[in-house]
Scaffold this motif. Structure first.
Motif, mmCIF file in Angstrom:
data_model
loop_
_atom_site.group_PDB
_atom_site.id
_atom_site.type_symbol
_atom_site.label_atom_id
_atom_site.label_comp_id
_atom_site.label_asym_id
_atom_site.label_seq_id
_atom_site.Cartn_x
_atom_site.Cartn_y
_atom_site.Cartn_z
ATOM 1 N N ASN A 619 0.813 -1.216 0.000
ATOM 2 C CA ASN A 619 0.000 0.000 0.000
ATOM 3 C C ASN A 619 0.853 1.276 0.000
ATOM 4 O O ASN A 619 0.481 2.290 -0.612
ATOM 5 N N SER A 623 -0.171 4.435 -5.297
ATOM 6 C CA SER A 623 -1.055 5.601 -5.183
ATOM 7 C C SER A 623 -2.431 5.224 -5.717
ATOM 8 O O SER A 623 -2.594 4.250 -6.449
ATOM 9 N N ASP A 624 -3.429 6.032 -5.339
ATOM 10 C CA ASP A 624 -4.802 5.737 -5.752
ATOM 11 C C ASP A 624 -4.959 5.709 -7.265
ATOM 12 O O ASP A 624 -5.803 4.991 -7.801
ATOM 13 N N ASN A 630 -11.222 -1.582 -7.050
ATOM 14 C CA ASN A 630 -11.030 -2.001 -5.669
ATOM 15 C C ASN A 630 -11.610 -3.404 -5.474
ATOM 16 O O ASN A 630 -12.214 -3.980 -6.384
ATOM 17 N N ARG A 654 -9.236 5.413 -12.561
ATOM 18 C CA ARG A 654 -9.528 6.235 -11.394
ATOM 19 C C ARG A 654 -8.500 7.356 -11.259
ATOM 20 O O ARG A 654 -7.346 7.190 -11.608
ATOM 21 N N GLY A 655 -8.872 8.434 -10.658
ATOM 22 C CA GLY A 655 -7.940 9.475 -10.291
ATOM 23 C C GLY A 655 -7.847 10.583 -11.275
ATOM 24 O O GLY A 655 -8.490 10.688 -12.276
#
Length: 655
Positions: A619, A623-624, A630, A654-655
């Motif tokens: 983790n 990064s996201d 998910n 995403r992001g």
């Protein structure tokens, strides 16, 4: 109907005739003595001749010749008077009937009287005897005609109150084609027609009851006068015509074996249904009534009654059974097995009736023919079942079945054997001859057998013939499915395909009477087998994608750290692999709802757990913006698997 005794009596002769008869008896007794000399025997022979002469002289002296002539004239007038009339005697009232029968009976008595005199051609009475013969012949010919007319004119129509066969255009349309081994929709293809094995006997009045006594009187008189063949022939011809009419009512036209073998299945199937219904009606109702009619006229238990019944009905029942013979020698198509079994069972159920109707030596030819046709139908059942096994084994495919679902062959075979359970008793009997052969075929069991399993199964001697054959069918089907699975390029789909089909087989057996035939042990082994394929599916399907969630290949040598760039590429590869897996395996199909849910949950546990562990462990390096899906997303997507419709993931980054 009672008839008066003949009025022709010569009382004056009775005492002398008795004396003469006694004297003749003494002469015969003396002649039998070996001790008599030839002269004595010669004297006794002359005495016998003189006694006969005395008898004839006495009759002539007492007016015997005149009495014979007068009475014969009166009888002849009565008999010949009806030769000039066009109408039938039995249409003219009881007095006319009684008078004619009395006259016919009396001329017969007169003939017996004259024959007892041992006349020679030189005797004057001899011409009266010839006249009496002629009169009797005329009377018998007329009675034969009256007998036949009574039978025909008083024939009772074969009322179809017991005739309720339902056959319409929809029935024919439903069965217009043979269901093949490759057809997809077979769940309802093998519905068995209702064929009742219990048959209630119904005796019908085929001839009006009021004329039975008249027919019996005529037959008795004709038989007494030695015109039994003429009477029997008249009866036989009349009743054969009635039987033809019965065939017409039952709509059972006479067809040759060649025509039967050339018929299309839709037409043939309809005719088989009608034959099954008609043969029951014909034997239990019509033939039973026909035999009863013959007994009423000629006497129950009398030989002539059975002869007349057999002669009248033999051609008809054999013609009806010709259809069964044609079916037994036709092509052994598996789809015809149910109809052949129906024909076999209905004929087998009727054999006690047929044996009783056609009893003794007289009816032996019909009995033997019926038993022979039953035997041939049984042989046809065995041959057709073996052809069914061969058809399964030889059913080849050149392309894989889309989606890996339940193959049409599997549905066909399992529905086929399910329907065959309705014939368990018959099949056990007919398949018994193949027991040893099938025991060999079944020996490679559905799974590794243990010593305990072998004990629970028991010896082959306690396993029914049908069980052996049905297990053989399952083994042959499984071998064929193994071959079909090899058409898939993906090993995981091969296992999924076998899992689906073996699961279907187990569920099909468990949910019906097949369970009693295959046994719980077979079901347990089949379940074990498809569970093994499910495990192998998961292993081959997830091995590559789960390998992407391991640390090998992303660690920096000599440190405990990982390369961010390699980690990023690893996640990207995982998402691409998952999307590819999603696209492919949503198009695969698992029809069984429970099995489908179990597989989804099992996949989810393995993939989600590995994904969460991998992401959680790294983790700090992720990064996201690098997380495309998910764990909840992945879990939801896994629930879309095995629906049989390909889908694709369109989620944006995403992001």
């Amino acid at each position: 109907m009672a008839f008066e005794e003949s009025e022709f009596v010569i009382p004056e002769l009775e005492r002398e005739e008795n004396l003469i008869a006694a004297a003749r008896h003494i002469v015969r007794a003396l002649e039998s003595k070996k001790s008599l000399t030839s002269d004595a025997k010669k004297i006794l022979a002359e005495l016998g001749t003189q006694l006969s002469s005395i008898s004839k002289i006495n009759e002539k002296e007492e007016g015997g010749i005149s009495a014979f002539e007068d009475r014969l004239d009166a009888i002849q007038e009565i008999i010949m008077r009806w030769e000039e009339h066009q109408c039938m005697i039995w249409d003219c009232g009881p007095d006319e009937v009684s008078g004619y029968l009395n006259a016919a009976e009396e001329v017969h008595g007169l003939i017996e009287k004259l024959e007892s005199l041992h006349l020679s051609k030189e005797d004057q009475e001899y011409k009266f005897l010839n006249r009496a013969y002629s009169v009797l012949q005329t009377a018998m010919a007329r009675l034969e005609e009256e007998f036949r007319n009574l039978l025909i004119q008083n024939r009772q129509p074969f009322e179809p109150e017991y005739v309720s066969f339902r056959s319409n255009e929809e029935d024919i349309a439903d069965e217009s084609s043979v269901v093949s081994l490759g057809d997809d929709s077979v769940e309802e293809s093998f519905r068995r027609d209702s064929v009742s094995k219990a048959s209630e006997e119904h005796i019908l009045d085929l001839v009006h009851p009021n004329v039975i006594p008249h027919l019996r009187c005529i037959s008795n008189l004709m038989f007494a006068c030695n015109y039994d063949q003429e009477c029997s022939h008249a009866y036989t011809i009349a009743r054969r015509d009635a039987l033809d009419e019965c065939f017409f009512i039952l709509e059972m036209e006479r067809v040759s074996i060649e025509n039967v073998m050339r018929m299309e299945w839709g037409t043939l199937n309809s005719k088989i249904k009608r034959w099954i219904w008609a043969v029951k009606i014909f034997v239990t109702v019509y033939l039973a009534s026909e035999r009863w009619l013959s007994d009423q006229i000629f006497g129950e238990g009398e030989h002539v009654s059975l002869v007349c019944f057999v002669d009248a009905s033999k051609a008809s029942i054999l013609q009806l059974l010709n259809f069964g013979e044609a079916m037994s020698i036709g092509p052994h198509q598996p789809e015809k097995l149910f109809k052949i079994l129906d024909m076999y069972e209905v004929l087998a159920s009727l054999m006690p009736d047929i044996d009783a109707l056609y009893s003794g030596e007289v009816g032996s030819s019909v009995r033997l023919e019926c038993h022979e046709i039953l035997k041939r139908l049984g042989e046809c059942v065995r041959a057709t079942f073996l052809e069914f096994e061969n058809a399964i084994a030889s059913n080849a495919s050149s392309t894989p079945f889309i989606g890996g679902g339940i193959h049409p062959l599997t549905r066909y075979v399992m529905n086929y054997v399910t329907t065959l359970t309705d014939y368990s008793q018959t099949l056990n009997l007919l398949l018994k001859d193949q027991e040893e052969h099938d025991a060999i075929l079944v020996s490679p069991d559905m799974s590794p057998g243990t010593e305990e399993d072998n004990k629970s199964q028991g010896s082959l001697g306690r396993v029914s013939s049908m069980t052996l054959h049905f297990r053989s069918v399952a083994s042959i089907l499984e071998c064929n499915l193994e071959d079909k699975s090899k058409l898939y390029k993906e090993a995981s789909l091969q296992h999924l395909f076998l899992m689906n089909n073996l699961c279907y087989m187990a569920q099909k057996v468990k949910g019906c009477e097949l369970r009693l035939i295959y046994g719980d042990e077979w079901i347990r082994k089949c379940k074990w087998k498809f569970r093994q394929h499910a495990i192998n599916y998961e292993r081959t399907s997830l091995s590559s994608i789960l390998s992407l969630l391991k640390d090998e290949g992303i660690q920096i040598p000599g440190t405990n750290s990982v390369s961010k760039s390699l980690l990023k590429e690893r996640l990207k590869s995982f998402y691409l692999a998952f999307e590819d897996l999603y696209r492919i395996q949503t198009s695969w199909f698992v029809p069984d709802v429970q099995l489908r849910e179990e597989l989804r949950i099992s996949l989810s546990l393995k993939v989600i757990q590995a994904y969460r562990t991998f992401v959680g462990r790294h983790n700090s390096y992720i990064s996201d913006k690098h997380i495309k899906y998910n764990s909840d997303d992945l879990e939801n997507y896994l629930m879309d698997f095995f629906v049989g419709t390909p889908k694709s993931l369109q989620n944006s980054h995403r992001g």
